[in-house]
Design a protein around this motif. Sequence first.
Motif, PDB file in Angstrom:
ATOM      1  N   LYS A   1       5.133  15.131  -9.834  1.00 27.70           N
ATOM      2  CA  LYS A   1       6.513  15.382 -10.250  1.00 27.70           C
ATOM      3  C   LYS A   1       6.593  15.661 -11.746  1.00 27.70           C
ATOM      4  O   LYS A   1       5.792  15.169 -12.541  1.00 27.70           O
ATOM      5  CB  LYS A   1       7.408  14.202  -9.882  1.00 27.70           C
ATOM      6  N   SER A   2       7.591  16.448 -12.125  1.00 27.57           N
ATOM      7  CA  SER A   2       7.851  16.702 -13.532  1.00 27.57           C
ATOM      8  C   SER A   2       8.466  15.466 -14.169  1.00 27.57           C
ATOM      9  O   SER A   2       8.860  14.519 -13.476  1.00 27.57           O
ATOM     10  CB  SER A   2       8.818  17.883 -13.673  1.00 27.57           C
ATOM     11  N   ALA A   3       8.583  15.476 -15.489  1.00 25.22           N
ATOM     12  CA  ALA A   3       9.157  14.329 -16.195  1.00 25.22           C
ATOM     13  C   ALA A   3      10.580  14.046 -15.726  1.00 25.22           C
ATOM     14  O   ALA A   3      10.960  12.897 -15.484  1.00 25.22           O
ATOM     15  CB  ALA A   3       9.130  14.581 -17.705  1.00 25.22           C
ATOM     16  N   CYS A   4      11.378  15.093 -15.576  1.00 26.28           N
ATOM     17  CA  CYS A   4      12.765  14.909 -15.143  1.00 26.28           C
ATOM     18  C   CYS A   4      12.823  14.370 -13.719  1.00 26.28           C
ATOM     19  O   CYS A   4      13.630  13.493 -13.413  1.00 26.28           O
ATOM     20  CB  CYS A   4      13.521  16.225 -15.250  1.00 26.28           C
ATOM     21  N   GLU A   5      11.956  14.884 -12.847  1.00 29.01           N
ATOM     22  CA  GLU A   5      11.916  14.414 -11.459  1.00 29.01           C
ATOM     23  C   GLU A   5      11.467  12.952 -11.393  1.00 29.01           C
ATOM     24  O   GLU A   5      11.955  12.187 -10.563  1.00 29.01           O
ATOM     25  CB  GLU A   5      10.979  15.289 -10.642  1.00 29.01           C
ATOM     26  N   LYS A   6      10.537  12.557 -12.261  1.00 28.87           N
ATOM     27  CA  LYS A   6      10.089  11.160 -12.295  1.00 28.87           C
ATOM     28  C   LYS A   6      11.232  10.218 -12.650  1.00 28.87           C
ATOM     29  O   LYS A   6      11.457   9.202 -11.989  1.00 28.87           O
ATOM     30  CB  LYS A   6       8.955  10.993 -13.309  1.00 28.87           C
ATOM     31  N   VAL A   7      11.961  10.552 -13.711  1.00 30.20           N
ATOM     32  CA  VAL A   7      13.067   9.694 -14.145  1.00 30.20           C
ATOM     33  C   VAL A   7      14.169   9.676 -13.088  1.00 30.20           C
ATOM     34  O   VAL A   7      14.737   8.626 -12.778  1.00 30.20           O
ATOM     35  CB  VAL A   7      13.613  10.158 -15.508  1.00 30.20           C
ATOM     36  N   ALA A   8      14.465  10.829 -12.501  1.00 32.05           N
ATOM     37  CA  ALA A   8      15.483  10.892 -11.448  1.00 32.05           C
ATOM     38  C   ALA A   8      15.077  10.048 -10.250  1.00 32.05           C
ATOM     39  O   ALA A   8      15.909   9.332  -9.675  1.00 32.05           O
ATOM     40  CB  ALA A   8      15.704  12.345 -11.023  1.00 32.05           C
ATOM     41  N   SER A   9      13.808  10.110  -9.845  1.00 35.64           N
ATOM     42  CA  SER A   9      13.316   9.304  -8.726  1.00 35.64           C
ATOM     43  C   SER A   9      13.465   7.819  -9.017  1.00 35.64           C
ATOM     44  O   SER A   9      13.876   7.037  -8.151  1.00 35.64           O
ATOM     45  CB  SER A   9      11.843   9.627  -8.446  1.00 35.64           C
ATOM     46  N   PHE A  10      13.118   7.433 -10.231  1.00 40.23           N
ATOM     47  CA  PHE A  10      13.208   6.024 -10.614  1.00 40.23           C
ATOM     48  C   PHE A  10      14.655   5.546 -10.562  1.00 40.23           C
ATOM     49  O   PHE A  10      14.956   4.477 -10.008  1.00 40.23           O
ATOM     50  CB  PHE A  10      12.637   5.831 -12.009  1.00 40.23           C
ATOM     51  N   LEU A  11      15.575   6.313 -11.127  1.00 37.57           N
ATOM     52  CA  LEU A  11      16.986   5.912 -11.143  1.00 37.57           C
ATOM     53  C   LEU A  11      17.568   5.900  -9.730  1.00 37.57           C
ATOM     54  O   LEU A  11      18.379   5.026  -9.394  1.00 37.57           O
ATOM     55  CB  LEU A  11      17.787   6.843 -12.050  1.00 37.57           C
TER      56      LEU A  11
ATOM     57  N   LEU B   1       0.829  -1.197   0.000  1.00 38.97           N
ATOM     58  CA  LEU B   1       0.000   0.000   0.000  1.00 38.97           C
ATOM     59  C   LEU B   1       0.868   1.253   0.000  1.00 38.97           C
ATOM     60  O   LEU B   1       0.577   2.225  -0.713  1.00 38.97           O
ATOM     61  CB  LEU B   1      -0.929  -0.008   1.212  1.00 38.97           C
ATOM     62  N   GLN B   2       1.932   1.235   0.781  1.00 37.62           N
ATOM     63  CA  GLN B   2       2.838   2.385   0.821  1.00 37.62           C
ATOM     64  C   GLN B   2       3.491   2.601  -0.539  1.00 37.62           C
ATOM     65  O   GLN B   2       3.617   3.741  -1.012  1.00 37.62           O
ATOM     66  CB  GLN B   2       3.903   2.171   1.893  1.00 37.62           C
ATOM     67  N   ARG B   3       3.901   1.516  -1.188  1.00 38.48           N
ATOM     68  CA  ARG B   3       4.498   1.618  -2.519  1.00 38.48           C
ATOM     69  C   ARG B   3       3.509   2.232  -3.505  1.00 38.48           C
ATOM     70  O   ARG B   3       3.866   3.069  -4.335  1.00 38.48           O
ATOM     71  CB  ARG B   3       4.917   0.226  -3.004  1.00 38.48           C
ATOM     72  N   THR B   4       2.235   1.808  -3.409  1.00 39.54           N
ATOM     73  CA  THR B   4       1.210   2.325  -4.304  1.00 39.54           C
ATOM     74  C   THR B   4       1.001   3.823  -4.087  1.00 39.54           C
ATOM     75  O   THR B   4       0.871   4.599  -5.045  1.00 39.54           O
ATOM     76  CB  THR B   4      -0.120   1.578  -4.083  1.00 39.54           C
ATOM     77  N   GLN B   5       0.985   4.248  -2.831  1.00 33.76           N
ATOM     78  CA  GLN B   5       0.818   5.673  -2.528  1.00 33.76           C
ATOM     79  C   GLN B   5       1.988   6.480  -3.068  1.00 33.76           C
ATOM     80  O   GLN B   5       1.807   7.582  -3.603  1.00 33.76           O
ATOM     81  CB  GLN B   5       0.675   5.857  -1.022  1.00 33.76           C
TER      82      GLN B   5
ATOM     83  N   LEU C   1       1.576   6.823  -6.842  1.00 34.95           N
ATOM     84  CA  LEU C   1       0.572   7.819  -7.189  1.00 34.95           C
ATOM     85  C   LEU C   1       1.127   9.237  -7.048  1.00 34.95           C
ATOM     86  O   LEU C   1       0.866  10.103  -7.883  1.00 34.95           O
ATOM     87  CB  LEU C   1      -0.664   7.650  -6.303  1.00 34.95           C
ATOM     88  N   MET C   2       1.886   9.472  -6.000  1.00 32.03           N
ATOM     89  CA  MET C   2       2.496  10.790  -5.813  1.00 32.03           C
ATOM     90  C   MET C   2       3.504  11.074  -6.923  1.00 32.03           C
ATOM     91  O   MET C   2       3.586  12.194  -7.447  1.00 32.03           O
ATOM     92  CB  MET C   2       3.179  10.876  -4.449  1.00 32.03           C
ATOM     93  N   LEU C   3       4.257  10.039  -7.301  1.00 30.48           N
ATOM     94  CA  LEU C   3       5.229  10.183  -8.377  1.00 30.48           C
ATOM     95  C   LEU C   3       4.532  10.576  -9.679  1.00 30.48           C
ATOM     96  O   LEU C   3       4.964  11.483 -10.386  1.00 30.48           O
ATOM     97  CB  LEU C   3       5.980   8.865  -8.564  1.00 30.48           C
ATOM     98  N   LEU C   4       3.416   9.912  -9.990  1.00 35.99           N
ATOM     99  CA  LEU C   4       2.699  10.172 -11.235  1.00 35.99           C
ATOM    100  C   LEU C   4       2.040  11.546 -11.238  1.00 35.99           C
ATOM    101  O   LEU C   4       1.993  12.215 -12.279  1.00 35.99           O
ATOM    102  CB  LEU C   4       1.629   9.089 -11.460  1.00 35.99           C
ATOM    103  N   GLY C   5       1.517  11.977 -10.088  1.00 38.82           N
ATOM    104  CA  GLY C   5       0.708  13.178 -10.071  1.00 38.82           C
ATOM    105  C   GLY C   5       1.409  14.458  -9.707  1.00 38.82           C
ATOM    106  O   GLY C   5       0.908  15.544 -10.026  1.00 38.82           O
TER     107      GLY C   5
END
Length: 216
Positions: A139-149, A126-130, A133-137
């Motif tokens: 963050k910018s595209a660059c922030e999303k990729v940076a978070s993933f890496l 559940l925490q991972r899902t939350q 959702l925060m990542l998708l809603g």
Amino acid sequence: MTTVSLKPAFAAPPVPADQLGSIGVRMAFAAGEEIYAQDEEADMIYRVVSGAIRTSRLLSDGRRQIGDFYYNGDFVGLEAGPVHRYSAEALGPCEILVIRKSALKLYGEEGIRIERMIWAETARELQRTQEHLMLLGRKSACEKVASFLLGMAGRFRGEVAELPMGRQDMADYLGLTIETVSRMVTQLQVDGLVRFVDNRRFEVRNQPGLAQLVEA
């Protein structure tokens, strides 16, 4: 610059294999092989022994949404309802421990202990899902990729982190196009935050800078 060890952003703590006792059956899956199907009855749960898998769901318009990626020690297929909302596929050769939920009551105290462990993993899911959702809603595209890496780098203790998934998987997980993911990866390299050895392997060159971008 030497790569530093990072804390993964979306990882659940591995569960030692010996804590599962003799419950379950180990099964091997080849790269791309389906482990369970979308809308299939969810009487089984799965634990990754080795390798990596992804969960995904096909939407009514044909698009694909990646649910998450799972690695050694992670439980998969934990559902609140009677069916799997996502399908699960092996990203590469992997070994999975398959446990039938309805059979746990036959194992007495050991089964009860495993059920408690599963509930704890469900809370982490559940925490991972939350977080997703925060990542998708938010963050910018660059922030999303940076978070993933940053999250992926935290899974590796060596200097080079390896991505078991391709760019299209990353794009579907982050809610971006593959072209946008490629542009953001290039931008992060130009900024000196990461360096890709090849398409699947990279190292973090500036951990504070990457972390600051993620937390922006």
